[in-house]
Design a protein around this motif. Sequence first.
Motif, short mmCIF file in Angstrom:
data_model
loop_
_atom_site.label_atom_id
_atom_site.label_comp_id
_atom_site.label_asym_id
_atom_site.label_seq_id
_atom_site.Cartn_x
_atom_site.Cartn_y
_atom_site.Cartn_z
N LEU A 49 1.55 -4.91 6.10
CA LEU A 49 1.87 -3.70 6.00
C LEU A 49 0.54 -2.71 5.81
N ILE A 50 0.58 -1.56 6.60
CA ILE A 50 -0.34 -0.67 6.87
C ILE A 50 0.14 0.60 6.15
N ASN A 51 -0.55 1.07 4.98
CA ASN A 51 -0.06 2.25 4.37
C ASN A 51 1.15 2.22 4.17
N HIS A 95 -1.14 -3.15 13.43
CA HIS A 95 -2.36 -2.36 14.22
C HIS A 95 -2.89 -1.31 13.52
N VAL A 96 -4.18 -0.79 13.47
CA VAL A 96 -4.71 0.13 12.96
C VAL A 96 -5.45 1.09 14.26
N ALA A 97 -5.62 2.25 13.95
CA ALA A 97 -6.34 3.23 14.81
C ALA A 97 -7.62 2.60 15.27
N ALA A 98 -7.82 2.93 16.54
CA ALA A 98 -9.08 2.47 17.10
C ALA A 98 -10.14 3.13 16.61
N LEU A 122 -12.76 -1.02 11.55
CA LEU A 122 -12.85 -1.60 12.53
C LEU A 122 -14.38 -1.44 13.27
N LEU A 123 -14.85 -0.21 13.09
CA LEU A 123 -15.96 0.23 13.75
C LEU A 123 -17.33 -0.17 13.14
N PHE A 124 -17.19 -0.05 11.84
CA PHE A 124 -18.53 -0.28 10.95
C PHE A 124 -18.22 -1.27 9.68
N GLY A 125 -17.04 -1.94 9.66
CA GLY A 125 -16.93 -2.90 8.69
C GLY A 125 -16.97 -1.86 7.22
N ASP A 126 -16.43 -0.80 7.35
CA ASP A 126 -16.90 0.10 6.26
C ASP A 126 -15.44 0.10 5.28
N GLY A 127 -15.49 -1.00 4.58
CA GLY A 127 -14.18 -0.93 3.63
C GLY A 127 -14.65 -2.20 2.68
N LEU A 128 -13.37 -2.64 1.74
CA LEU A 128 -13.48 -3.84 1.01
C LEU A 128 -12.11 -4.57 1.14
N PHE A 129 -12.29 -5.60 0.46
CA PHE A 129 -11.12 -6.74 0.44
C PHE A 129 -11.01 -7.47 -0.54
N GLU A 130 -9.78 -7.91 -0.97
CA GLU A 130 -9.47 -8.80 -1.87
C GLU A 130 -8.37 -9.91 -1.46
N THR A 131 -8.75 -10.92 -1.74
CA THR A 131 -7.98 -12.39 -1.26
C THR A 131 -7.26 -12.70 -2.42
N MET A 132 -5.88 -12.81 -2.73
CA MET A 132 -5.25 -13.03 -3.82
C MET A 132 -4.38 -14.23 -3.55
N ALA A 133 -4.08 -15.19 -4.64
CA ALA A 133 -3.15 -16.05 -4.76
C ALA A 133 -1.79 -15.44 -5.56
N PHE A 134 -0.77 -15.61 -5.25
CA PHE A 134 0.43 -15.25 -5.80
C PHE A 134 1.28 -16.47 -6.12
N TRP A 135 1.85 -16.72 -7.24
CA TRP A 135 2.85 -17.94 -7.61
C TRP A 135 4.04 -17.18 -8.10
N ASN A 136 5.09 -17.56 -7.47
CA ASN A 136 6.39 -17.04 -7.83
C ASN A 136 6.45 -15.59 -8.04
N GLY A 137 5.71 -14.91 -7.13
CA GLY A 137 5.46 -13.45 -7.30
C GLY A 137 4.48 -12.72 -8.22
N GLN A 138 3.72 -13.61 -8.77
CA GLN A 138 2.67 -13.03 -9.78
C GLN A 138 1.29 -13.51 -9.46
N CYS A 139 0.31 -12.80 -9.69
CA CYS A 139 -1.14 -13.00 -9.07
C CYS A 139 -1.79 -12.98 -10.66
N PRO A 198 -8.17 6.96 3.10
CA PRO A 198 -8.31 5.36 3.26
C PRO A 198 -7.15 4.82 4.01
N THR A 199 -7.51 3.55 4.74
CA THR A 199 -6.44 2.82 5.16
C THR A 199 -6.28 1.64 4.35
N ARG A 200 -5.06 1.39 3.85
CA ARG A 200 -4.48 0.42 3.13
C ARG A 200 -3.66 -0.79 3.85
N ILE A 201 -4.44 -2.05 3.92
CA ILE A 201 -3.69 -3.00 4.84
C ILE A 201 -3.55 -4.12 4.00
N LEU A 202 -2.36 -4.65 3.66
CA LEU A 202 -1.85 -5.81 3.13
C LEU A 202 -1.10 -6.85 4.28
#
Length: 273
Positions: A4-6, A12-15, A20-37, A101-105
Amino acid sequence: MKTLINGQALDHVAATDRGLLFGDGLFETMAFWNGQCPLWERHMRRLTRGCRMLGIASPDFVLVEDECRALAQSSKRIVIRLTLTRGSGGRGYWPDVTGKPTRILQSREWPESLEKQQQNGMKAITSTVRLNLQPALAGLKHCNRIEQVLAAQECQQQGAEEALVFDQSGRLAEAVSSNLLLRYQGRWITPSSPAAVAGVGLEWLLAAPPLKIQARAVELAQVGRADSILVINSVGGIRPLSHLDHRALIIDQDCRRFQNQWNQKLIPVCDDC
């Protein structure tokens, strides 16, 4: 993988996106169990801190949680990555202060190798890559991960599953995508380095450890005398190293105590996974 993007089902995201251009962002990698984190609040606190330090507008966390649960729907366990970039705009390195901001899931299947690694351990190497020391980025899970990519490439070349990575001052920082616990002279320690990501799994464990853990600087010589080394992150949980640079390490009841604490407290909603 679903994306999902926004909030829209796109892949895909805009070029011109600054992530994409500068690594200008943050991220979180999360474990979900039965719909819960179970570590959701800690993930969002780290993301909020990162947004504040980088000057990126924080997302609507209620909306983000709803989107994550939609991706996790009908899955007993699943991994979801949230990436938040500064979006498009600006001139070169100069950002657009009014940009959106661009939000990517992205969701991905649960790694099949985790249970085996948790039980039997992993072979690791000492990476030749040295992590940059940048106080403005200390602890952040930002999108500039080329150092970790190079360390992972070393693992592939040497047939290892993990690597220990030091910072430029010679202090142990972290593993490729995990924090570390080492038993040295009978005591459990976790490396203290500003080059390491402030892991939410480690944060949780330090708040109520089954064994006392001390955070301090760790030098190469101390690593060589450690008899047990564990890696920890929010998806993989706590996994032991069986070997480091061909040297056998111990997997004993201390490791199992950490793992039991994790399993009992953070996986309460998935009885049949």
